[in-house]
Design a protein around this motif. Structure first.
Motif, PDB file in Angstrom:
ATOM      1  N   ALA A 366       0.833  -1.203   0.000  1.00 23.68           N
ATOM      2  CA  ALA A 366       0.000   0.000   0.000  1.00 23.68           C
ATOM      3  C   ALA A 366       0.872   1.259   0.000  1.00 23.68           C
ATOM      4  O   ALA A 366       2.053   1.226   0.340  1.00 23.68           O
ATOM      5  CB  ALA A 366      -0.926  -0.001   1.212  1.00 23.68           C
ATOM      6  N   PHE A 367       0.277   2.377  -0.402  1.00 25.53           N
ATOM      7  CA  PHE A 367       0.945   3.676  -0.308  1.00 25.53           C
ATOM      8  C   PHE A 367      -0.098   4.700   0.123  1.00 25.53           C
ATOM      9  O   PHE A 367      -1.316   4.452   0.053  1.00 25.53           O
ATOM     10  CB  PHE A 367       1.624   4.071  -1.622  1.00 25.53           C
ATOM     11  CG  PHE A 367       0.764   3.924  -2.862  1.00 25.53           C
ATOM     12  CD1 PHE A 367      -0.055   4.957  -3.299  1.00 25.53           C
ATOM     13  CD2 PHE A 367       0.790   2.750  -3.594  1.00 25.53           C
ATOM     14  CE1 PHE A 367      -0.838   4.825  -4.438  1.00 25.53           C
ATOM     15  CE2 PHE A 367       0.015   2.598  -4.743  1.00 25.53           C
ATOM     16  CZ  PHE A 367      -0.804   3.637  -5.163  1.00 25.53           C
ATOM     17  N   LEU A 368       0.360   5.836   0.621  1.00 24.68           N
ATOM     18  CA  LEU A 368      -0.544   6.873   1.136  1.00 24.68           C
ATOM     19  C   LEU A 368      -0.190   8.196   0.486  1.00 24.68           C
ATOM     20  O   LEU A 368       0.964   8.629   0.512  1.00 24.68           O
ATOM     21  CB  LEU A 368      -0.412   6.985   2.661  1.00 24.68           C
ATOM     22  CG  LEU A 368      -1.408   7.920   3.361  1.00 24.68           C
ATOM     23  CD1 LEU A 368      -2.836   7.393   3.252  1.00 24.68           C
ATOM     24  CD2 LEU A 368      -1.025   8.111   4.826  1.00 24.68           C
ATOM     25  N   LEU A 369      -1.212   8.827  -0.120  1.00 21.78           N
ATOM     26  CA  LEU A 369      -0.999  10.081  -0.845  1.00 21.78           C
ATOM     27  C   LEU A 369      -1.770  11.221  -0.190  1.00 21.78           C
ATOM     28  O   LEU A 369      -2.751  10.997   0.538  1.00 21.78           O
ATOM     29  CB  LEU A 369      -1.436   9.914  -2.303  1.00 21.78           C
ATOM     30  CG  LEU A 369      -0.739   8.775  -3.062  1.00 21.78           C
ATOM     31  CD1 LEU A 369      -1.306   8.651  -4.468  1.00 21.78           C
ATOM     32  CD2 LEU A 369       0.771   8.999  -3.109  1.00 21.78           C
ATOM     33  N   ASP A 370      -1.333  12.440  -0.480  1.00 23.02           N
ATOM     34  CA  ASP A 370      -1.909  13.628   0.131  1.00 23.02           C
ATOM     35  C   ASP A 370      -3.378  13.786  -0.258  1.00 23.02           C
ATOM     36  O   ASP A 370      -3.729  13.738  -1.435  1.00 23.02           O
ATOM     37  CB  ASP A 370      -1.110  14.852  -0.323  1.00 23.02           C
ATOM     38  CG  ASP A 370      -1.325  16.045   0.584  1.00 23.02           C
ATOM     39  OD1 ASP A 370      -2.498  16.389   0.828  1.00 23.02           O
ATOM     40  OD2 ASP A 370      -0.329  16.630   1.042  1.00 23.02           O
ATOM     41  N   HIS A 371      -4.215  14.009   0.731  1.00 23.37           N
ATOM     42  CA  HIS A 371      -5.654  14.126   0.489  1.00 23.37           C
ATOM     43  C   HIS A 371      -6.010  15.378  -0.299  1.00 23.37           C
ATOM     44  O   HIS A 371      -7.073  15.438  -0.939  1.00 23.37           O
ATOM     45  CB  HIS A 371      -6.407  14.126   1.825  1.00 23.37           C
ATOM     46  CG  HIS A 371      -7.893  13.984   1.681  1.00 23.37           C
ATOM     47  ND1 HIS A 371      -8.750  15.070   1.625  1.00 23.37           N
ATOM     48  CD2 HIS A 371      -8.674  12.883   1.544  1.00 23.37           C
ATOM     49  CE1 HIS A 371     -10.002  14.648   1.479  1.00 23.37           C
ATOM     50  NE2 HIS A 371      -9.978  13.322   1.424  1.00 23.37           N
ATOM     51  N   ALA A 372      -5.138  16.381  -0.293  1.00 27.28           N
ATOM     52  CA  ALA A 372      -5.410  17.612  -1.040  1.00 27.28           C
ATOM     53  C   ALA A 372      -5.355  17.387  -2.550  1.00 27.28           C
ATOM     54  O   ALA A 372      -5.853  18.201  -3.328  1.00 27.28           O
ATOM     55  CB  ALA A 372      -4.416  18.699  -0.636  1.00 27.28           C
ATOM     56  N   GLN A 373      -4.738  16.285  -2.979  1.00 19.26           N
ATOM     57  CA  GLN A 373      -4.649  15.982  -4.403  1.00 19.26           C
ATOM     58  C   GLN A 373      -5.950  15.360  -4.917  1.00 19.26           C
ATOM     59  O   GLN A 373      -6.659  14.691  -4.171  1.00 19.26           O
ATOM     60  CB  GLN A 373      -3.479  15.021  -4.658  1.00 19.26           C
ATOM     61  CG  GLN A 373      -2.128  15.599  -4.285  1.00 19.26           C
ATOM     62  CD  GLN A 373      -1.006  14.588  -4.433  1.00 19.26           C
ATOM     63  OE1 GLN A 373      -1.219  13.446  -4.820  1.00 19.26           O
ATOM     64  NE2 GLN A 373       0.205  15.014  -4.125  1.00 19.26           N
ATOM     65  N   ASP A 374      -6.207  15.594  -6.185  1.00 17.26           N
ATOM     66  CA  ASP A 374      -7.402  15.059  -6.846  1.00 17.26           C
ATOM     67  C   ASP A 374      -7.242  13.555  -7.053  1.00 17.26           C
ATOM     68  O   ASP A 374      -6.296  13.111  -7.727  1.00 17.26           O
ATOM     69  CB  ASP A 374      -7.590  15.775  -8.182  1.00 17.26           C
ATOM     70  CG  ASP A 374      -8.808  15.268  -8.970  1.00 17.26           C
ATOM     71  OD1 ASP A 374      -9.555  14.423  -8.442  1.00 17.26           O
ATOM     72  OD2 ASP A 374      -8.996  15.731 -10.106  1.00 17.26           O
ATOM     73  N   ALA A 375      -8.161  12.768  -6.493  1.00 16.05           N
ATOM     74  CA  ALA A 375      -8.059  11.303  -6.586  1.00 16.05           C
ATOM     75  C   ALA A 375      -8.229  10.799  -8.012  1.00 16.05           C
ATOM     76  O   ALA A 375      -7.833   9.665  -8.324  1.00 16.05           O
ATOM     77  CB  ALA A 375      -9.099  10.643  -5.685  1.00 16.05           C
ATOM     78  N   SER A 376      -8.787  11.611  -8.895  1.00 15.16           N
ATOM     79  CA  SER A 376      -8.983  11.174 -10.287  1.00 15.16           C
ATOM     80  C   SER A 376      -7.914  11.720 -11.228  1.00 15.16           C
ATOM     81  O   SER A 376      -7.953  11.447 -12.431  1.00 15.16           O
ATOM     82  CB  SER A 376     -10.372  11.602 -10.778  1.00 15.16           C
ATOM     83  OG  SER A 376     -10.463  13.025 -10.824  1.00 15.16           O
ATOM     84  N   ALA A 377      -6.948  12.473 -10.703  1.00 20.27           N
ATOM     85  CA  ALA A 377      -5.910  13.062 -11.560  1.00 20.27           C
ATOM     86  C   ALA A 377      -5.150  11.974 -12.300  1.00 20.27           C
ATOM     87  O   ALA A 377      -4.747  10.978 -11.712  1.00 20.27           O
ATOM     88  CB  ALA A 377      -4.946  13.890 -10.713  1.00 20.27           C
ATOM     89  N   GLY A 378      -4.972  12.171 -13.602  1.00 17.76           N
ATOM     90  CA  GLY A 378      -4.182  11.231 -14.389  1.00 17.76           C
ATOM     91  C   GLY A 378      -4.944   9.985 -14.826  1.00 17.76           C
ATOM     92  O   GLY A 378      -4.396   9.161 -15.572  1.00 17.76           O
TER      93      GLY A 378
END
Length: 385
Positions: A366-378
């Motif tokens: 698993a990995f954890l990404l910043d919540h401020a980023q758009d989950a649908s980006a890319g």
């Protein structure tokens, strides 16, 4: 956004390709935004990104076909920022091949040498045709060759000039899928043999990951992440990279603890763990990421070989059999559909739409990404550069 700065900031003592604060604007639109990048000599480097990300503009500045708005380009210790295209030790291979239809394959490859009045043309052309395995086709015209053969002629014509850098601009885009895959291996073989710096511009993630030693993922004029293909895929640092390179399940969660090598996250009532070196969220909330092929699916109560993160209450909503794997969509209790790619090894039965299942994965995947980023980006990749 990566290990882009090294010694000799002016590039004077760096024998590779170095870009510093490289910017290109068209009116109010900034296509490339203050790019800092080092490409080691002799490496196979890919600029990967969707249409409009700035990768082709970067290539055109390297080739001398676009003038930078600001910034510098150094190659083998020399400043080539404002040098004309024909004065640069750079050659470009285009998707269209740009071969001379009236010349034989031999003369196409010899063209650059004859213009420079180089001696021993026949020997050099013979060596190059041998490298690209086209000796038997030397007297044919381009129209008599297949697309893959024409691409190899274009490579030979560029390589015979012994450039410091070979630029590949979507070189396989005109080929069909099967031929494209064989040419990926062929171009990598050629690069290994000649030892020159190759910079490959593409929107095709498989192409970049198959061929390049290092991939720079570009988005909106900047580099989102740079590194070896496996590192970018396994440990993406942004939602854009996670979605653009392959597919990812991104699930909202709240960080409940940071203890040494592990970050604990509450994922809709289930406590899951993420390695600290794969956690890229600074706040209390984040997106838990897991690749579909890393998720195991089983019947309720079944012991799955992925201790640590087991999520009950799933319902299969779609089943797609694609030969080597079966791709499931599973609706979770909080309403989100997760993707699961199960290898068709024959060890487990296929699930049907409507069946209850449990999902599981190992924490180290698993990995954890910043919540401020758009989950649908890319996630919506363009089909063209």
């Amino acid at each position: 956004m990566a290990e882009q700065r090294a010694d000799a900031p002016d590039g004077a003592s760096y024998d590779g390709l170095r870009m510093r604060s490289l910017t290109k604007s068209f009116g109010s639109f900034t296509a490339v935004d203050s790019l800092d990048l080092d490409v080691p000599r002799g490496s196979f480097f890919a600029l990967l990104g969707p249409s409009g990300c700035g990768k082709t503009t970067t290539l055109r500045m390297l080739a001398g076909l676009e003038e930078p708005t600001s910034g510098t380009i150094h190659l083998a210790g020399e400043d080539i920022t404002h040098r004309r295209a024909h004065q640069r030790p750079v050659n470009t291979v285009f998707q269209s091949y740009a071969l001379f239809p009236h010349l034989t394959i031999f003369e196409n490859v010899a063209f650059g040498l004859r213009r420079r009045k180089v001696r021993e043309v026949s020997q050099k052309v013979g060596e190059m045709l041998e490298l690209v395995e086209l000796v038997s086709q030397r007297d044919k015209k381009p129209a008599q060759l297949s697309g893959g053969q024409q691409q190899r002629v274009a490579l030979a014509r560029a390589l015979i000039n012994e450039p410091e850098v070979l630029l590949l601009d979507e070189p396989l885009g005109a080929l069909d899928l099967k031929l494209r895959r064989s040419m990926q291996i062929e171009i990598k073989r050629i690069q290994n043999e000649v030892g020159l710096t190759f910079i490959h511009v593409t929107h095709d993630q498989e192409e970049a990951m198959t061929m390049a030693d290092t991939v720079a993922v570009m988005n909106a004029g900047i580099i989102e992440q740079l590194g070896p293909p496996a590192e970018l895929y396994e440990n993406p640092r942004s939602t854009f990279v996670a979605n653009f390179l392959g597919q990812s399940n991104l699930i909202e969660g709240t960080v409940t603890g940071r203890d040494g090598d592990l970050v604990t996250v509450d994922m809709h009532g289930t406590a899951v763990s993420v390695p600290a070196d794969r956690s890229h969220a600074s706040g209390d909330k984040g997106w838990i990421g897991i690749r579909p092929e890393k998720v195991l699916v089983g019947e309720p109560g079944e012991e799955l070989d992925a201790p640590g993160n087991t999520i009950p209450g799933g319902v299969v909503t779609d089943v797609s059999f694609v030969g080597v794997s079966t791709q499931y969509l599973v609706r979770m209790p909080w309403g989100q559909e997760l993707q699961v790619f199960a290898q068709n090894t024959g060890r487990h039965r296929l699930f049907r739409t409507g069946e209850q299942v449990e999902l599981s994965w190992r924490p180290e995947y698993a990995f954890l990404l910043d919540h401020a980023q758009d989950a649908s980006a890319g996630a919506q990749r363009a089909d063209a550069s």
